[in-house]
Design an enzyme around this catalytic site. Structure first.
Site, PDB file in Angstrom:
ATOM      1  N   HIS A  87      53.726  58.127  43.126  1.00  0.00           N
ATOM      2  CA  HIS A  87      55.168  57.975  43.286  1.00  0.00           C
ATOM      3  C   HIS A  87      55.500  57.337  44.630  1.00  0.00           C
ATOM      4  CE1 HIS A  87      59.085  59.748  44.673  1.00  0.00           C
ATOM      5  NE2 HIS A  87      59.481  59.171  43.555  1.00  0.00           N
TER       6      HIS A  87
ATOM      7  N   GLU B 195      55.038  53.710  44.392  1.00  0.00           N
ATOM      8  CA  GLU B 195      56.145  53.132  43.627  1.00  0.00           C
ATOM      9  C   GLU B 195      57.290  52.745  44.572  1.00  0.00           C
ATOM     10  OE1 GLU B 195      59.960  54.727  41.537  1.00  0.00           O
ATOM     11  OE2 GLU B 195      58.192  55.813  40.831  1.00  0.00           O
ATOM     12  N   HIS B 196      57.626  53.629  45.502  1.00  0.00           N
ATOM     13  CA  HIS B 196      58.656  53.311  46.488  1.00  0.00           C
ATOM     14  C   HIS B 196      58.255  52.096  47.331  1.00  0.00           C
ATOM     15  CE1 HIS B 196      61.564  56.857  46.709  1.00  0.00           C
ATOM     16  NE2 HIS B 196      60.776  57.140  45.675  1.00  0.00           N
TER      17      HIS B 196
ATOM     18  N   GLU C 112      64.055  63.304  48.559  1.00  0.00           N
ATOM     19  CA  GLU C 112      64.102  63.275  47.097  1.00  0.00           C
ATOM     20  C   GLU C 112      63.521  64.555  46.517  1.00  0.00           C
ATOM     21  OE1 GLU C 112      62.440  60.540  43.364  1.00  0.00           O
ATOM     22  OE2 GLU C 112      62.218  59.835  45.434  1.00  0.00           O
TER      23      GLU C 112
END
Length: 459
Positions: free
Chosen positions: A73, A76-77, A153
């Site tokens: 993840h 991904e950022h 997040e």
């Protein structure tokens, strides 16, 4: 992301809406493989002047090493932070400039990136996506601030959401060895310890054409799409991929229990049982029967849990069931809900389990079985109105080790489910031996605590 486990039973979690459409609606995907191993799947749908370009990498949380949970993840950022020729944030701006939209998402089995744009700009989107497949520029000045974004997040989606905390704990308790036990977003200590080198290693290991699947759905000609893919993705060389060393899950030999204490208004209880994952689309009959069981309990308006526990008996303010059955790893069948005021989590647990027992003892009615089939087909037909939904279906099945080519066998597996099949799985899988129970014990809310506002994450 965690709360969707229970409420998506008519979309992905039951698996039924992925497989129940009439075949003429799904008759035209075309597939080829480039010389570098990239699979290209095209679905022509000319009802609107739009196209979805979606690149799926077969690398998700399941592939992460210990101590680096959430690194898929995190990368991904970072994929939006620029390449040697495209500056930070420029990818998003170029998509917006042509009237499109874009984003990305990470799951247990995959990481995917998409753009929805006018068809005339498909080639430029391929050029952008192919560029960051090989030319991503990772730099400390972008990495460290983004770690803080991911930490926030996690606070927003997990730490400040008591039910999300509960399901995170449930997975960590029900699974002891398999990496599905870890949250996709990562444990906070791991996030705090991220180093740029770990993200670079993940990118170098997994972001290769022979570990990816390109899905294009919309107002296009498949031969033209294949030609564009060869032009933009074809020159990228394939690379040797790391050996996947994914731990298996040992048999559960007794009930497991966990309690989560967090500020909340209502208690919550969740139950999970180990159940099979689809491996043989023609032979795994129990998977289809369990999908139907989940839908009978919570697959449509007025299904059993909502009708009995919420409306009639008023034991619960909410009650749900879910079962995936599709994925690279193990599957769990879940029941969960919040008890009504004056009722306890133990009473709700007993009521949830009683519904399974009722089906195990009495079976289901033929009209219930037929309604599940009709609802599933209707949901799939409605989903066809969305280009994104069609691309998601193709990509999700591929990431789970299946294929759009399996659809006929998947449909037939569902059609063959009988009421006796549903009763049989209800009798065999829901034992005390393989059950995990997690309970949320609400703690007083702090009126002085700052309220976070949920917003969509934009890379």
């Amino acid at each position: 992301m965690i709360r969707q486990i229970l409420r998506a039973t008519t979309i992905l979690a039951t698996g039924i809406t992925l497989i129940a459409a009439a075949s003429p609606l799904h008759a035209n995907p075309y597939e080829t493989m480039l010389d570098n191993g990239l699979r290209v799947i095209v679905k022509e749908d000319r009802r609107a002047p739009s196209v979805v370009h979606m690149l799926w990498y077969d690398a998700g949380a399941i592939d992460e090493p210990e101590g680096a949970s959430g690194i898929a993840h995190m990368l991904e950022h970072m994929m939006f932070k620029g390449t040697e020729t495209v500056g930070p944030g420029e990818f998003n701006r170029r998509v917006a400039a042509v009237g499109g939209r874009d984003n990305a998402f990470t799951g247990r089995d995959y990481t995917a990136y998409f753009q929805q744009i006018p068809p005339t700009h498909l080639g430029s989107m391929m050029a952008l996506e192919a560029d960051r497949m090989v030319n991503l520029r990772l730099a400390e000045e972008h990495f460290l601030p983004e770690v803080e974004v991911v930490k926030e997040e996690r606070r927003l989606r997990i730490d400040d959401e008591p039910q999300a905390l509960l399901f995170e704990q449930l997975m960590a308790t029900a699974l002891q060895a398999h990496p599905y036990r870890r949250p996709v977003i990562g444990w906070m200590p791991d996030i705090e310890a991220y180093r740029l080198s770990a993200a670079q290693r993940w990118y170098d290991d997994w972001y290769a054409p022979n570990n990816a699947r390109l899905v294009v759905v919309g107002d296009v000609d498949h031969e033209e799409v294949f030609a564009l893919a060869r032009q933009h993705y074809g020159p990228i060389p394939m690379r040797a991929l790391p050996e996947r060393r994914i731990a298996g899950e040992p048999p559960q030999r007794g009930p497991r229990r966990s309690i989560v204490r967090a500020p909340a208004e209502l208690p919550y209880v969740a139950l999970a049982w180990h159940t099979p994952t689809l491996r043989d689309v023609r032979g795994d009959r129990d998977v289809y029967a369990l999908q139907v069981l989940a839908a009978v309990l919570d697959g449509y308006e007025g299904a059993r849990l909502e009708r009995r526990l919420v409306r009639e008996e008023r034991i619960a303010v909410s009650a749900g069931a879910s079962y995936g059955g599709i994925g690279r790893g193990p599957s769990l069948f879940m029941l969960a809900g919040s008890p009504s005021p004056g009722r306890t989590a133990a009473e709700l647990e007993a009521a949830l389990r009683a519904e399974i027992d009722r089906i195990a003892n009495e079976g289901i009615r033929e009209e219930e079985l037929e309604r599940v089939r009709v609802q599933a087909v209707a949901a799939q037909v409605y989903k066809r109105d969305s280009l994104m939904g069609q691309a998601m279906e193709i990509g999700f099945l591929g990431a789970a080790g299946l294929s759009w080519r399996d659809e006929e066998a998947l449909i037939e597996g569902l059609r063959k489910v009988t009421a006796d099949d549903v009763r049989s799985v209800a009798q065999r899988y829901f034992t005390e031996l393989t059950m995990t129970r997690a309970e949320l014990e609400p703690q007083p809310l702090d009126p002085a605590a700052p309220r976070r506002t949920a917003t969509a994450t934009r890379h």
